[in-house]
Design a protein around this motif. Structure first.
Motif, short mmCIF file in Angstrom:
data_model
loop_
_atom_site.label_atom_id
_atom_site.label_comp_id
_atom_site.label_asym_id
_atom_site.label_seq_id
_atom_site.Cartn_x
_atom_site.Cartn_y
_atom_site.Cartn_z
N ARG A 22 2.08 -88.56 27.22
CA ARG A 22 2.30 -90.53 27.53
C ARG A 22 2.59 -91.18 26.10
N GLN A 23 3.40 -92.16 25.67
CA GLN A 23 3.40 -92.46 24.88
C GLN A 23 4.63 -94.27 25.19
N THR A 24 3.90 -95.35 24.69
CA THR A 24 4.60 -96.23 25.33
C THR A 24 4.82 -96.88 23.58
N GLY A 25 6.74 -97.39 23.73
CA GLY A 25 7.31 -97.60 22.67
C GLY A 25 8.14 -96.21 22.34
N PHE A 26 9.29 -96.78 21.79
CA PHE A 26 10.60 -96.09 21.26
C PHE A 26 10.23 -95.00 20.20
N GLN A 27 11.31 -94.19 21.36
CA GLN A 27 11.36 -92.26 20.90
C GLN A 27 12.22 -92.09 20.57
N ASP A 28 12.58 -91.47 19.83
CA ASP A 28 14.05 -90.84 19.55
C ASP A 28 14.36 -89.69 19.75
N ALA A 29 15.18 -88.98 19.56
CA ALA A 29 15.83 -87.66 20.93
C ALA A 29 14.54 -86.92 20.37
N ASN A 30 15.02 -86.56 19.29
CA ASN A 30 13.99 -85.32 18.65
C ASN A 30 12.88 -84.77 18.64
N THR A 31 11.69 -86.52 18.64
CA THR A 31 10.66 -85.94 19.54
C THR A 31 10.93 -85.88 20.97
N LEU A 32 11.54 -86.45 21.95
CA LEU A 32 10.82 -86.46 23.09
C LEU A 32 11.58 -85.37 23.74
N ILE A 33 12.60 -84.74 23.07
CA ILE A 33 13.10 -83.03 23.31
C ILE A 33 12.02 -81.90 23.15
N GLY A 34 11.89 -82.48 21.24
CA GLY A 34 9.96 -82.05 21.07
C GLY A 34 9.20 -81.27 22.06
N LEU A 35 8.67 -82.66 22.23
CA LEU A 35 7.34 -83.10 23.35
C LEU A 35 7.47 -82.18 24.12
N VAL A 36 9.11 -82.46 25.25
CA VAL A 36 9.19 -81.91 26.79
C VAL A 36 9.18 -79.86 26.48
N GLN A 37 10.02 -79.94 25.27
CA GLN A 37 10.00 -77.85 25.02
C GLN A 37 8.47 -77.48 25.48
N GLN A 38 7.87 -78.42 24.56
CA GLN A 38 6.02 -78.03 24.63
C GLN A 38 6.08 -77.49 26.04
N TYR A 39 6.25 -77.85 27.10
CA TYR A 39 6.40 -77.70 28.67
C TYR A 39 6.80 -77.30 29.48
N ILE A 40 7.93 -76.62 28.82
CA ILE A 40 8.86 -75.85 29.44
C ILE A 40 7.85 -74.17 29.26
N LEU A 46 18.43 -91.03 26.22
CA LEU A 46 17.98 -89.75 27.47
C LEU A 46 19.09 -89.40 27.93
N LYS A 47 19.79 -90.10 27.51
CA LYS A 47 21.05 -89.05 28.06
C LYS A 47 21.62 -87.67 27.43
N GLY A 48 21.56 -88.39 26.13
CA GLY A 48 21.22 -86.61 24.68
C GLY A 48 19.87 -85.43 25.35
N VAL A 49 18.67 -86.60 25.45
CA VAL A 49 18.18 -85.64 25.78
C VAL A 49 18.32 -84.79 27.16
N ALA A 50 18.41 -85.37 28.01
CA ALA A 50 18.67 -84.81 29.05
C ALA A 50 20.02 -83.39 28.27
N ALA A 51 20.84 -83.77 28.34
CA ALA A 51 21.99 -82.92 27.42
C ALA A 51 21.61 -82.10 26.94
N ALA A 52 20.37 -82.03 26.49
CA ALA A 52 19.87 -80.53 25.43
C ALA A 52 18.75 -79.77 25.96
N LEU A 53 17.78 -80.53 27.13
CA LEU A 53 17.18 -79.64 28.15
C LEU A 53 18.20 -78.97 28.48
N GLY A 54 18.98 -79.42 29.19
CA GLY A 54 19.91 -78.90 30.38
C GLY A 54 19.12 -78.46 31.56
N ASP A 55 18.67 -77.73 32.52
CA ASP A 55 18.05 -77.51 33.66
C ASP A 55 16.45 -77.46 33.42
#
Length: 97
Positions: free
Chosen positions: A79-97, A32-41
């Motif tokens: 929404r998803q339960t279970g482990f997710q890697d950083a690249n997956t999370l970044i890609g998912l969040v970027q869909q909604y930016i 999550l720290k890596g995801v937060a850093a990649a997504l910034g503000d």
């Protein structure tokens, strides 16, 4: 729950990790720290301890650890339960930016 409503009612996407200290919480924190850093503000990344926020977790029907959710403008987008890697999370969040 008012504070939760304020957290998710923003225009940028909010990635939430519902977690407990059991399991692989330390590895998830690093991811999550890596995801937060990649997504910034462009997005928010928030961790919510299930054991300290039982009412909220119950009201959202969080049953697994970890459970990830993405909100935007107060609406759950993903929404998803279970482990997710950083690249997956970044890609998912970027869909909604």
């Amino acid at each position: 729950m008012t504070k939760f409503g304020e957290l998710i009612s923003v225009q940028k996407p909010v990635l939430i990790d519902f977690y407990t200290d059991l399991g692989d919480a330390e590895n998830t924190l690093k991811i999550l720290k890596g995801v937060a850093a990649a997504l910034g503000d462009t997005a928010k990344v928030i961790k919510i301890d299930i054991t300290k926020n039982e009412f909220l977790a119950d009201s959202l029907r969080v049953k697994g650890n970890p459970t990830f959710m993405i909100y935007k403008n107060g609406e759950m987008k993903w929404r998803q339960t279970g482990f997710q890697d950083a690249n997956t999370l970044i890609g998912l969040v970027q869909q909604y930016i």
